[in-house]
Design an enzyme around this catalytic site. Structure first.
Site, PDB file in Angstrom:
ATOM      1  N   ASP A  33       4.200 -38.403  34.396  1.00  0.00           N
ATOM      2  CA  ASP A  33       4.550 -39.817  34.553  1.00  0.00           C
ATOM      3  C   ASP A  33       3.966 -40.670  33.429  1.00  0.00           C
ATOM      4  OD1 ASP A  33       1.953 -39.490  35.262  1.00  0.00           O
ATOM      5  OD2 ASP A  33       2.058 -40.728  37.080  1.00  0.00           O
ATOM      6  N   HIS A 228       7.386 -33.010   4.541  1.00  0.00           N
ATOM      7  CA  HIS A 228       7.115 -33.744   5.779  1.00  0.00           C
ATOM      8  C   HIS A 228       5.976 -33.126   6.581  1.00  0.00           C
ATOM      9  CE1 HIS A 228      11.341 -35.764   5.671  1.00  0.00           C
ATOM     10  NE2 HIS A 228      10.464 -36.362   4.907  1.00  0.00           N
ATOM     11  N   ASP A 245       0.460 -39.879   2.696  1.00  0.00           N
ATOM     12  CA  ASP A 245       1.610 -40.770   2.839  1.00  0.00           C
ATOM     13  C   ASP A 245       1.437 -41.449   4.192  1.00  0.00           C
ATOM     14  OD1 ASP A 245       4.104 -41.962   3.205  1.00  0.00           O
ATOM     15  OD2 ASP A 245       5.213 -40.268   2.356  1.00  0.00           O
ATOM     16  N   ASP A 256       4.672 -48.480   3.606  1.00  0.00           N
ATOM     17  CA  ASP A 256       4.906 -47.048   3.388  1.00  0.00           C
ATOM     18  C   ASP A 256       4.322 -46.717   2.024  1.00  0.00           C
ATOM     19  OD1 ASP A 256       5.838 -44.486   3.080  1.00  0.00           O
ATOM     20  OD2 ASP A 256       7.967 -45.008   3.115  1.00  0.00           O
ATOM     21  N   HIS A 328      13.423 -34.894  -3.922  1.00  0.00           N
ATOM     22  CA  HIS A 328      13.807 -35.998  -3.032  1.00  0.00           C
ATOM     23  C   HIS A 328      14.173 -37.237  -3.849  1.00  0.00           C
ATOM     24  CE1 HIS A 328       9.835 -37.920  -3.597  1.00  0.00           C
ATOM     25  NE2 HIS A 328       9.276 -36.752  -3.354  1.00  0.00           N
ATOM     26  N   HIS A 332      13.684 -45.804  -0.805  1.00  0.00           N
ATOM     27  CA  HIS A 332      14.548 -46.186   0.321  1.00  0.00           C
ATOM     28  C   HIS A 332      14.227 -47.623   0.690  1.00  0.00           C
ATOM     29  CE1 HIS A 332      10.935 -45.648   2.831  1.00  0.00           C
ATOM     30  NE2 HIS A 332      10.742 -44.528   2.172  1.00  0.00           N
ATOM     31  N   HIS A 339      12.540 -46.346   7.116  1.00  0.00           N
ATOM     32  CA  HIS A 339      13.743 -46.097   6.328  1.00  0.00           C
ATOM     33  C   HIS A 339      14.733 -47.143   6.815  1.00  0.00           C
ATOM     34  CE1 HIS A 339      12.539 -41.633   5.513  1.00  0.00           C
ATOM     35  NE2 HIS A 339      11.788 -42.504   4.889  1.00  0.00           N
ATOM     36  N   GLU A 362       8.863 -43.919  -5.091  1.00  0.00           N
ATOM     37  CA  GLU A 362       7.986 -42.809  -4.732  1.00  0.00           C
ATOM     38  C   GLU A 362       8.337 -41.478  -5.375  1.00  0.00           C
ATOM     39  OE1 GLU A 362       8.556 -41.477  -0.615  1.00  0.00           O
ATOM     40  OE2 GLU A 362       9.888 -43.182  -0.311  1.00  0.00           O
ATOM     41  N   TYR A 366       6.106 -31.340  -7.217  1.00  0.00           N
ATOM     42  CA  TYR A 366       5.556 -30.371  -6.269  1.00  0.00           C
ATOM     43  C   TYR A 366       5.709 -28.973  -6.875  1.00  0.00           C
ATOM     44  CZ  TYR A 366       6.642 -34.592  -3.719  1.00  0.00           C
ATOM     45  OH  TYR A 366       6.741 -35.906  -3.360  1.00  0.00           O
ATOM     46  N   ARG A 383       2.509 -37.252  -5.191  1.00  0.00           N
ATOM     47  CA  ARG A 383       3.493 -38.325  -5.025  1.00  0.00           C
ATOM     48  C   ARG A 383       2.726 -39.638  -5.077  1.00  0.00           C
ATOM     49  NH1 ARG A 383       5.828 -36.594  -0.916  1.00  0.00           N
ATOM     50  NH2 ARG A 383       4.902 -37.700   0.830  1.00  0.00           N
ATOM     51  N   GLU A 385       3.532 -43.693  -4.217  1.00  0.00           N
ATOM     52  CA  GLU A 385       4.558 -44.539  -3.590  1.00  0.00           C
ATOM     53  C   GLU A 385       4.054 -45.971  -3.383  1.00  0.00           C
ATOM     54  OE1 GLU A 385       5.566 -43.442   0.466  1.00  0.00           O
ATOM     55  OE2 GLU A 385       7.469 -44.515   0.313  1.00  0.00           O
TER      56      GLU A 385
HETATM   57 MN   LIG Z   1       8.634 -43.578   1.806  1.00  0.00          MN
END
Ligand SMILES: [Mn+2]
Length: 415
Positions: A33, A228, A245, A256, A328, A332, A339, A362, A366, A383, A385
């Site tokens: 619950d 991710h 990130d 972000d 990538h 965005h 996003h 960003e 890699y 990365r 960003e």
């Molecule tokens: Mn991003």
């Protein structure tokens, strides 16, 4: 008032007989619950400012009706106060308010044979109760079959351009996340686990009545090459990099931000070489953001810089293998959703940057273990960003408080 103005503006883009129907989310079960923390639907929040679960707004040129959960002493004692039907019109500037459970009975009385209906998602009149949705679809399907449209194209165009209140919230969100990223740099050292650093973000965000705008990625060493990754539970090793990130949400608006830095505070030579390429790609991409420039320009610029850089280091022979190392996009839209809504193309042509848009920038590189690459570069994932607002004279980096120059990071971490 701001929400009333938004409803008015939206209606001005639709035909005269438009009736807009938008719904928010229901609570989602976590287990037994226990529910997940509730977050309103972004478009519903944008148009109404109402943050309770289970509500539907119906508005046209002459009428704004809101359906919501009624006051209920017992349920409120357990689950918190509700605005209620009686207070709703005054608080939300609506003409009428009704119990959400009467939606199916009342909806037809809010429509005429002239009405054209605009929904926030195809076949989804929500509140996301499937049986009600189906019943409603059936009940109006015949009558309105040819006069039902998606709201999304019109609403997305509005949400794509941020007003000054929205920009303020986004700046606050970017400042708080920037502070957390620098705190993470200060606290990181070999021997800690990724979740120790994740906790720095949790704490700082919660202390400002904020929370993560998406599950954070706190990825040491080779984990940075999993785009991710969010297990966030591995040991932080001496000599490796940490990619984080993470962003937060202020009144629904997201930041972000990604930063990558050495776990022991000092970049190795190979790490430095890759970092410099990503940083140059990121800065060049940001520099290309001005009103009137095509929105895919930052990606083109970033790809060029990364291609040249990796060829120079002997990691790539030519541009054809770029996707092995940079797989990538470069950015965005950012807003109520991390996003955010809005297309990159409009009428089959690439959109141009306009004042008030907010995009992330960003780029990354890699390098996984591979026979084709010198082993000194293995497991480097970097990365960088930032969140960038398009302004009259070019752009403003909302997240500029988060340091990213190599020397600045080493200096901060040496303290
Ligand atoms: Mn991003």
């Amino acid at each position: 008032m701001i929400h009333q103005n938004r409803r008015k503006e939206l209606l001005s883009k639709l035909d005269d007989n438009a009736v807009v129907i938008v719904s928010t989310n229901s609570e989602q079960k976590r287990n037994s619950d226990v529910n997940y923390p509730f977050r309103p639907d972004s478009s519903f929040w944008y148009l109404t400012g109402f943050i309770e679960p289970d509500a539907i707004a119906v508005f046209s040129k002459n009428n704004y009706t809101i359906f919501l959960k009624p006051k209920d002493i017992t349920k409120e004692i357990w689950n918190g106060l509700r605005l209620g039907v009686e207070m709703a019109p005054k608080t939300l500037l609506a003409n009428n308010a009704y119990d959400i459970d009467t939606f199916l009975d009342k909806i037809e009385s809010l429509l005429t044979s002239e009405s054209s209906l605009y929904f926030d998602a195809p076949g989804n009149i929500g509140w996301k109760d499937v049986s009600s949705t189906n019943k409603l679809n059936q009940s109006i399907a015949l009558k309105f079959r040819n006069r039902t449209q998606l709201l999304d194209p019109y609403l997305s165009e509005m949400r794509l351009i941020k007003d000054s209140t929205e920009i303020q919230h986004m700046q606050t969100a970017a400042d708080l996340a920037s502070k957390a990223h620098m705190q993470a740099m200060i606290r990181t050292r070999p021997g800690l686990y990724e979740y120790h650093i994740t906790a720095e973000f949790d704490t700082l965000f919660r202390k400002e009545d904020s929370e993560h705008s998406y599950p954070p990625i706190v990825a040491g060493g080779e984990n940075a090459c999993i785009l991710h990754y969010n297990e966030n539970n591995k040991l932080l090793n001496d000599g490796e990099l940490l990619l984080i990130d993470a962003g937060c949400e202020i009144l629904g608006y997201a930041s972000d931000i990604t930063r990558t830095f050495p776990i022991n505070g000092k970049f190795s030579e190979p790490q430095k070489e890759i970092y410099e390429i990503v940083l140059k790609a990121q800065k060049s991409a940001i520099a290309s953001i001005v009103p009137g420039e095509a929105v895919n320009k930052p990606h083109e610029v970033a790809c060029d810089v990364i291609t040249q850089g990796l060829i120079k280091l002997g990691i790539m022979d030519d541009a054809s293998s770029l996707r092995d190392f940079y797989m990538h996009g470069t950015g965005h839209w950012l807003g109520l959703d991390v996003h955010d809504v809005g297309t990159k193309e409009i009428n089959n042509t690439i959109r141009k940057f306009k004042v008030g848009m907010v995009t992330t920038v960003e780029p990354g590189i890699y390098i996984r273990k591979s026979d084709k690459v010198d082993s000194k570069y293995w497991n480097i994932g970097i990365r960088i960003e930032d969140d960038v607002l398009v302004t009259e004279d070019g752009h403003h980096i909302l997240s500029k408080a988060a340091i990213k120059e190599l020397e600045d990071i080493e200096q901060l971490m040496s303290q």
